[in-house]
Design a protein around this motif. Sequence first.
Motif, mmCIF file in Angstrom:
data_model
loop_
_atom_site.group_PDB
_atom_site.id
_atom_site.type_symbol
_atom_site.label_atom_id
_atom_site.label_comp_id
_atom_site.label_asym_id
_atom_site.label_seq_id
_atom_site.Cartn_x
_atom_site.Cartn_y
_atom_site.Cartn_z
ATOM 1 N N UNK A 191 -2.374 -1.705 -8.625
ATOM 2 C CA UNK A 191 -3.540 -1.610 -9.767
ATOM 3 C C UNK A 191 -3.167 -3.301 -11.002
ATOM 4 N N UNK A 192 -3.578 -2.424 -11.844
ATOM 5 C CA UNK A 192 -3.155 -4.025 -12.811
ATOM 6 C C UNK A 192 -2.076 -3.586 -13.549
ATOM 7 N N UNK A 193 -1.831 -2.319 -13.353
ATOM 8 C CA UNK A 193 -0.421 -1.731 -13.576
ATOM 9 C C UNK A 193 1.148 -2.349 -12.425
ATOM 10 N N UNK A 194 0.605 -2.907 -11.107
ATOM 11 C CA UNK A 194 1.271 -2.790 -9.831
ATOM 12 C C UNK A 194 2.018 -2.107 -9.371
ATOM 13 N N UNK A 195 1.506 -0.887 -9.677
ATOM 14 C CA UNK A 195 1.914 -0.174 -8.740
ATOM 15 C C UNK A 195 0.265 -0.113 -7.592
ATOM 16 N N UNK A 196 1.289 0.509 -6.178
ATOM 17 C CA UNK A 196 0.425 0.518 -4.984
ATOM 18 C C UNK A 196 0.043 1.252 -4.492
ATOM 19 N N UNK A 197 -0.922 1.556 -3.205
ATOM 20 C CA UNK A 197 -1.477 3.155 -3.047
ATOM 21 C C UNK A 197 -2.115 2.746 -2.563
ATOM 22 N N UNK A 198 -2.022 3.521 -0.947
ATOM 23 C CA UNK A 198 -2.924 3.665 -0.057
ATOM 24 C C UNK A 198 -4.533 3.780 -0.546
ATOM 25 N N UNK A 247 -1.093 7.540 -11.089
ATOM 26 C CA UNK A 247 -0.465 8.491 -11.095
ATOM 27 C C UNK A 247 1.777 8.240 -12.075
ATOM 28 N N UNK A 248 1.645 6.823 -11.091
ATOM 29 C CA UNK A 248 3.874 6.615 -11.844
ATOM 30 C C UNK A 248 3.765 6.394 -12.679
ATOM 31 N N UNK A 249 2.925 5.366 -13.493
ATOM 32 C CA UNK A 249 3.641 4.743 -14.775
ATOM 33 C C UNK A 249 2.370 5.467 -16.134
ATOM 34 N N UNK A 250 0.835 5.837 -15.789
ATOM 35 C CA UNK A 250 -0.067 6.852 -17.112
ATOM 36 C C UNK A 250 -0.733 5.896 -17.543
ATOM 37 N N UNK A 251 -0.464 4.629 -16.865
ATOM 38 C CA UNK A 251 -1.812 4.186 -17.295
ATOM 39 C C UNK A 251 -3.385 3.793 -16.830
ATOM 40 N N UNK A 252 -4.204 3.450 -17.967
ATOM 41 C CA UNK A 252 -5.620 3.899 -16.794
ATOM 42 C C UNK A 252 -5.631 3.180 -16.091
ATOM 43 N N UNK A 253 -5.988 3.238 -14.980
ATOM 44 C CA UNK A 253 -5.997 2.622 -13.709
ATOM 45 C C UNK A 253 -7.026 1.574 -13.367
ATOM 46 N N UNK A 295 6.633 2.273 -0.524
ATOM 47 C CA UNK A 295 6.128 3.801 0.196
ATOM 48 C C UNK A 295 4.777 3.653 -0.931
ATOM 49 N N UNK A 296 3.994 4.464 -0.790
ATOM 50 C CA UNK A 296 3.152 4.764 -1.006
ATOM 51 C C UNK A 296 3.183 5.675 -2.542
ATOM 52 N N UNK A 297 2.766 5.467 -3.517
ATOM 53 C CA UNK A 297 3.388 6.204 -4.693
ATOM 54 C C UNK A 297 2.563 8.084 -5.032
ATOM 55 N N UNK A 298 1.738 8.341 -3.938
ATOM 56 C CA UNK A 298 1.347 9.941 -3.719
ATOM 57 C C UNK A 298 1.796 10.406 -3.194
ATOM 58 N N UNK A 299 1.691 9.754 -1.368
ATOM 59 C CA UNK A 299 1.541 10.716 0.051
ATOM 60 C C UNK A 299 3.101 10.551 0.123
ATOM 61 N N UNK A 300 3.713 9.269 -0.215
ATOM 62 C CA UNK A 300 5.717 9.074 -0.181
ATOM 63 C C UNK A 300 5.302 8.850 1.515
ATOM 64 N N UNK A 301 3.997 8.256 1.766
ATOM 65 C CA UNK A 301 4.582 7.740 3.134
ATOM 66 C C UNK A 301 4.703 6.394 3.376
#
Length: 86
Positions: free
Chosen positions: A51-58, A76-82, A24-30
């Motif tokens: 992102x470089x942090x490996x988190x995935x989003x729409x 938005x998940x780990x607060x690392x620079x995007x 799921x997207x970490x922002x919209x949760x879809x």
Amino acid sequence: MEVEVLSVALVAQWTWHKTGTEDTCGICRHLFDQHCPSCRVPGEDCAIVTGHCTHTFHIHCIEKWNERERDNPHCPMCRQPWDYAK
């Protein structure tokens, strides 16, 4: 006995290619198989980005997120620079 086909109705199923471990997207949760709230229909130029942090989003979700955080965009998940993974 002969059979004549008058019409054919095809059914297809599509899915996003997952780049990370999330479903799921970490922002919209879809789910990534669904479209984000900004899209009208599934697959409407709504890419999945990581992102470089490996988190995935729409892509629409992370773009809106970074618009609000214009001075200091971060994940938005780990607060690392995007920054987009290459």
